[in-house]
Design an enzyme around this catalytic site. Structure first.
Site, PDB file in Angstrom:
ATOM      1  CB  SER A   1      -0.867  -0.002   1.315  1.00 49.80           C
ATOM      2  OG  SER A   1      -0.134   0.016   2.450  1.00 49.80           O
ATOM      3  CD  GLN A   2       1.972   5.860  -1.874  1.00 53.89           C
ATOM      4  OE1 GLN A   2       1.753   5.264  -3.077  1.00 53.89           O
ATOM      5  NE2 GLN A   2       3.078   6.543  -1.767  1.00 53.89           N
ATOM      6  CB  SER A   3      -0.074   3.704   4.632  1.00 52.91           C
ATOM      7  OG  SER A   3      -0.255   2.267   4.405  1.00 52.91           O
TER       8      SER A   3
END
Length: 636
Positions: free
Chosen positions: A248-250
């Protein structure tokens, strides 16, 4: 009926069931031994030997298994020298990933992502196997996901353990399974991965009210209701991951810092929107979720925080109804939820006779690797530290006196030693008393300590005043002889051979201390066996000392006369050299003005800038060298 619903099992069949505990519960250690024997459900030719003998109902199911990530993971693991894992173990590995490794419903669209994820799992398992210490032994597999029951003569039924209540012992599974046949039940099922979400509230068991309505109705009987029914469902998708990048981007931001691209901003917005949508849906379904018997959640570590651990959450982290899917799952879709529901509620069946089961158990037990007995060498016993002895007050005072006495003798403090000895000498055992071992002193008597320390006044006081015994042997321990016999001056007595006896005279390092022994031997020859047991080479009388001193004076006088004669011969040959004119001080030159290359020449260059005292010294050295040169020419 080839398949049974776990909440609608026939009562007459339940009464004949007995637990099958051997294959399901006996831990099988992983080792390079032959593959484990198949469980009770592995029957017939449609079975996979790579995946621990799992069996299939038809060819289509077998082909689907060969295309699954579970099978491909086991194949790659076996090629790397590892061991296959069960569906439950593989499911736990999948839960540790951020995205689904099986792709979407379309096998072609995300096949590359699936291959990359399977390779990542294989590499992770390989690194973990290499990091394990050989002393830890082979790791034991986790308990199988299915609990099996046997009904004579040839019927076996398997139910997922996750269906039963937490805290129920496996021996009580059968009674728990009978209790599950009554009452209505609902489940909540949620899946999230790669920006995809699917959730549903399903009825898995009908209540008695529903059965009674069908029996007592006067109208034409309706079509029987299905065992399971979807009451509420919802799916949606948000853009949170890059194509074929994974994660994920996080997670990417936490590892590498916040990216500033437009795509990264869209993915951050998608993550926030996905989290808000899921939580709003859970709050909307809060009443139905609170009434559910089980809550099934498929989510990775970061996505799992969406469902719990926030203010006002509906699902608590410690909720006993929480379960994870005990088998691999694909991308979250409504059809995938339906497949997982069918997999959980459908009992697995097989048909093995009791003789076949018995043979299977024996083969399984025989396949277990025998534990290797590794002889353990007895650990070297560490030397026990001596326990401190509790001393009495008198013993403490006695030890303190000995410590003070040895300090005064070794440091040559004669006057305090005399006063102390007058008071405590008799109490300590006399002048020839053996020094106690607890002091750590290598010498045996006070005379030996004084002789070794080089104090001639203390040595003379012990010999002359208190008649200390010089014939007592020095204790020999290890390499003490070489250490103690080292002396800066040559000794009058020959060095004793290694291992022979030594006395206080042998410990003397200086001539004055040795002369004390020789002088006492000459003055009191009848006191001890000086030239035998005491190892004193000869006596030294007063006349001998005076003669030796006279010889020294004559020797010194002769040396002085030779020096004077040598100087007298050198004086007539040396002609007086005229005094050189004082050098005129060189004119001061500006440091900034032009300078002559090479500087000054001749004698003036050597004394330029020197003080008058330094100049006079240089001139004297020059005259001395000139005189030496003339003497050398005259001697030829």
């Amino acid at each position: 009926m080839s398949h049974f619903h776990i909440y609608s099992l026939p009562i007459e069949l339940l009464d004949t069931f007995t637990p099958r505990n051997l294959v399901s519960n006996v831990p099988r250690p992983r080792s390079p031994s032959p593959p484990p024997v198949a469980s009770a459900s592995t029957v017939g030719s449609r079975a996979c030997n790579v995946c621990n003998g799992v069996a299939f109902a038809d060819v289509e199911e077998q082909r689907a298994h060969f295309r699954s990530d579970w099978h491909r993971y086991n194949v790659k693991t076996r090629l790397n020298g590892g061991q296959s894992v069960s569906e439950l173990e593989f499911s736990k590995l999948v839960d540790g990933l951020e995205d689904s490794i099986s792709g979407s419903a379309s096998e072609d669209s995300d096949s590359d992502d699936s291959d990359d994820a399977v390779d990542a799992l294989v590499n992770k398992a390989t690194r973990k196997a290499r990091s394990r210490s050989p002393s830890q032994g082979p790791a034991l597999p986790a308990q199988t996901a299915l609990a099996w029951f046997h009904s004579p003569p040839s019927t076996q039924l398997g139910v997922y353990r996750a269906v039963f209540n937490s805290g129920v012992h496996q021996s009580d599974y059968l009674s728990e399974l009978k209790r599950m046949q009554t009452g209505g039940r609902t489940w909540a099922m949620f899946m999230v991965a790669g920006g995809h979400f699917a959730g549903a509230i399903v009825r898995v068991s009908r209540g008695q009210e529903d059965d009674s309505e069908e029996v007592h109705t006067k109208k034409k009987p309706k079509k029987p209701k299905a065992d399971t029914e979807v009451l509420r469902h919802k799916t949606f998708h948000r853009y949170t991951t890059r194509r074929k990048q994974g994660g994920s981007q996080s997670l990417n931001d936490n590892a590498k810092g916040n990216a500033k691209s437009a795509g990264a901003q869209l993915r951050r917005y998608g993550e926030q929107a996905l989290r808000d949508d899921i939580r709003n849906l859970i709050h909307e379904w809060a009443e139905e979720i609170n009434a559910c018997e089980r809550i099934w959640i498929r989510a990775s570590g970061s996505n799992r925080k969406i469902f719990m651990d926030y203010d006002g959450c509906v699902i608590e982290k410690t909720d006993g109804r929480l379960r994870t899917f005990p088998f691999p799952t694909r991308r979250p879709t409504q059809s995938e939820l339906a497949r997982c529901l069918l997999e959980l509620t459908r009992a697995k069946t097989s048909h093995l006779t009791e003789d076949a089961l018995r043979a299977q158990d024996e083969a399984y037990l025989a396949s277990l690797p025998k534990p290797k007995v590794i002889p353990v060498a007895p650990a070297p016993s560490a030397p026990e530290k001596p326990k401190p002895v509790k001393l009495s007050k008198e013993e403490e005072i006695f030890r303190e006196k000995w410590s003070r006495l040895l300090e005064m003798v070794s440091k040559g403090r004669l006057e305090p030693l005399k006063s102390f000895w007058d008071r405590e000498g008799e109490n300590l055992g006399g002048v020839d008393a053996h020094i106690p071992d607890w002091t750590g002193e290598k010498r045996a008597t006070l005379l030996q300590v004084a002789a070794h320390a080089g104090h001639e006044d203390v040595t003379s006081w012990l010999l002359e005043t208190h008649h200390a015994d010089p014939t007592v042997d020095v204790p020999l321990k290890g390499g003490e002889q070489e250490e103690d016999s080292d002396s800066g001056e040559a000794s009058d007595s020959p060095k004793p051979p290694k291992g022979s006896r030594r006395t206080a005279y042998d410990l003397a390092r200086t001539r004055p201390v040795r002369d004390v022994f020789r002088r006492c031997a000459g003055a009191h020859p009848d006191w001890w066996d000086w030239f035998g047991a005491a190892r004193v080479p000869s006596a030294l009388s007063k006349e001998q000392e005076e003669e030796r001193e006279e010889k020294k004076k004559v020797r010194r006088k002769g040396l002085k006369d030779k020096v004077k004669e040598r100087e007298a011969k050198a004086k007539p040959a040396a002609e007086p050299e005229p005094e050189p004119e004082p050098a005129k001080p060189a004119p001061l030159r500006s440091s900034t003005g032009p300078q002559r290359l090479g500087g000054a020449s001749g004698a003036a260059a050597g004394i330029t800038g020197l003080t008058p005292e330094m100049r006079a010294k240089v001139e004297r050295e020059r005259r001395a060298r000139a005189a030496e040169a003339r003497l050398k020419v005259m001697s030829q």
